[in-house]
Design a protein around this motif. Structure first.
Motif, PDB file in Angstrom:
ATOM      1  N   ARG A   1      82.962  22.885  49.141  1.00  0.00           N
ATOM      2  CA  ARG A   1      83.191  21.501  49.565  1.00  0.00           C
ATOM      3  C   ARG A   1      84.158  20.789  48.612  1.00  0.00           C
ATOM      4  NH1 ARG A   1      77.454  21.517  51.148  1.00  0.00           N
ATOM      5  NH2 ARG A   1      77.458  21.567  53.426  1.00  0.00           N
ATOM      6  N   ASP A   2      84.001  21.044  47.320  1.00  0.00           N
ATOM      7  CA  ASP A   2      84.921  20.450  46.331  1.00  0.00           C
ATOM      8  C   ASP A   2      86.338  20.984  46.529  1.00  0.00           C
ATOM      9  OD1 ASP A   2      82.827  18.994  45.261  1.00  0.00           O
ATOM     10  OD2 ASP A   2      82.514  20.356  43.562  1.00  0.00           O
ATOM     11  N   ARG A   3      86.461  22.265  46.815  1.00  0.00           N
ATOM     12  CA  ARG A   3      87.778  22.863  47.062  1.00  0.00           C
ATOM     13  C   ARG A   3      88.427  22.221  48.289  1.00  0.00           C
ATOM     14  NH1 ARG A   3      89.808  28.116  44.908  1.00  0.00           N
ATOM     15  NH2 ARG A   3      89.790  27.547  42.743  1.00  0.00           N
TER      16      ARG A   3
ATOM     17  N   TYR B   1      87.733  28.210  54.479  1.00  0.00           N
ATOM     18  CA  TYR B   1      86.616  27.500  53.839  1.00  0.00           C
ATOM     19  C   TYR B   1      85.730  26.840  54.884  1.00  0.00           C
ATOM     20  CZ  TYR B   1      88.446  27.929  49.036  1.00  0.00           C
ATOM     21  OH  TYR B   1      88.866  28.399  47.817  1.00  0.00           O
TER      22      TYR B   1
ATOM     23  N   LYS C   1      87.888  19.238  49.493  1.00  0.00           N
ATOM     24  CA  LYS C   1      88.311  17.872  49.136  1.00  0.00           C
ATOM     25  C   LYS C   1      89.655  17.917  48.404  1.00  0.00           C
ATOM     26  CE  LYS C   1      83.695  15.922  48.712  1.00  0.00           C
ATOM     27  NZ  LYS C   1      82.648  15.515  47.771  1.00  0.00           N
ATOM     28  N   ALA C   2      89.782  18.855  47.479  1.00  0.00           N
ATOM     29  CA  ALA C   2      91.038  18.980  46.726  1.00  0.00           C
ATOM     30  C   ALA C   2      92.188  19.367  47.661  1.00  0.00           C
ATOM     31  CB  ALA C   2      90.886  20.024  45.620  1.00  0.00           C
TER      32      ALA C   2
ATOM     33  N   LYS D   1      78.685  24.028  47.369  1.00  0.00           N
ATOM     34  CA  LYS D   1      79.198  22.827  46.696  1.00  0.00           C
ATOM     35  C   LYS D   1      80.625  23.080  46.201  1.00  0.00           C
ATOM     36  CE  LYS D   1      78.432  19.642  42.856  1.00  0.00           C
ATOM     37  NZ  LYS D   1      79.861  19.468  42.679  1.00  0.00           N
ATOM     38  N   TYR D   2      80.846  24.240  45.619  1.00  0.00           N
ATOM     39  CA  TYR D   2      82.180  24.622  45.144  1.00  0.00           C
ATOM     40  C   TYR D   2      83.188  24.575  46.296  1.00  0.00           C
ATOM     41  CZ  TYR D   2      85.900  27.793  43.568  1.00  0.00           C
ATOM     42  OH  TYR D   2      87.109  28.355  43.270  1.00  0.00           O
TER      43      TYR D   2
END
Length: 142
Positions: A132-134, A114, A136-137, A129-130
């Motif tokens: 970046r969210d992944r 990623y 973070k998770a 954005k997806y």
């Protein structure tokens, strides 16, 4: 829907006459993929790659199809092949590998891919954005 049917028919007729036309196979497979017909795209992509093993577009589309079908080992194999043979950096390869690793519960490898994706991908897209969210998770899981 009518244009899809027309385009599909034209390409199918072309393949009846020119049975080894790899471009027509790739185009028909791409149409099937856009329509969510992953299983129907696979034989076309397999055949194109049997005729032209170095065809990177067909290989990428097959990797995407394998991933969409949940066939993670096969997707990983195609994405890894692309990573080695691609003439230049391609964010799609890193995105695909990251998704494979994420679904295989390999957070370290997913994070690495990623991050490679983000270095290459255009900023401020829905996909970015997806990712970046992944990330973070994934970092929260540690």
């Amino acid at each position: 829907r009518g244009r899809y049917k027309d385009a599909t028919q034209v390409l199918e007729r072309q393949l009846q006459v020119q049975t080894n036309n790899v471009i027509a196979m790739g185009n028909l497979a791409a149409l099937k993929m856009q329509n969510g017909e992953w299983e129907q795209a696979m034989p076309l992509l397999d055949r194109a790659l049997a005729l032209q093993p170095q065809n990177l577009d067909a290989r990428m589309n097959r990797a995407i199809s394998f991933l969409s079908l949940g066939r993670l080992d096969e997707a990983q194999r195609d994405y890894e092949f692309l990573e080695v043979t691609s003439p230049g950096p391609d964010p799609r390869i890193h995105y695909g590998l990251a998704e494979v690793y994420f679904q295989k519960r390999m957070p370290k490898k997913a994070t690495q891919q990623y991050e490679k994706y983000l270095k290459l991908a255009p900023p401020n897209t829905a996909e970015t954005k997806y990712v970046r969210d992944r990330l973070k998770a994934l970092r929260a899981m540690k």
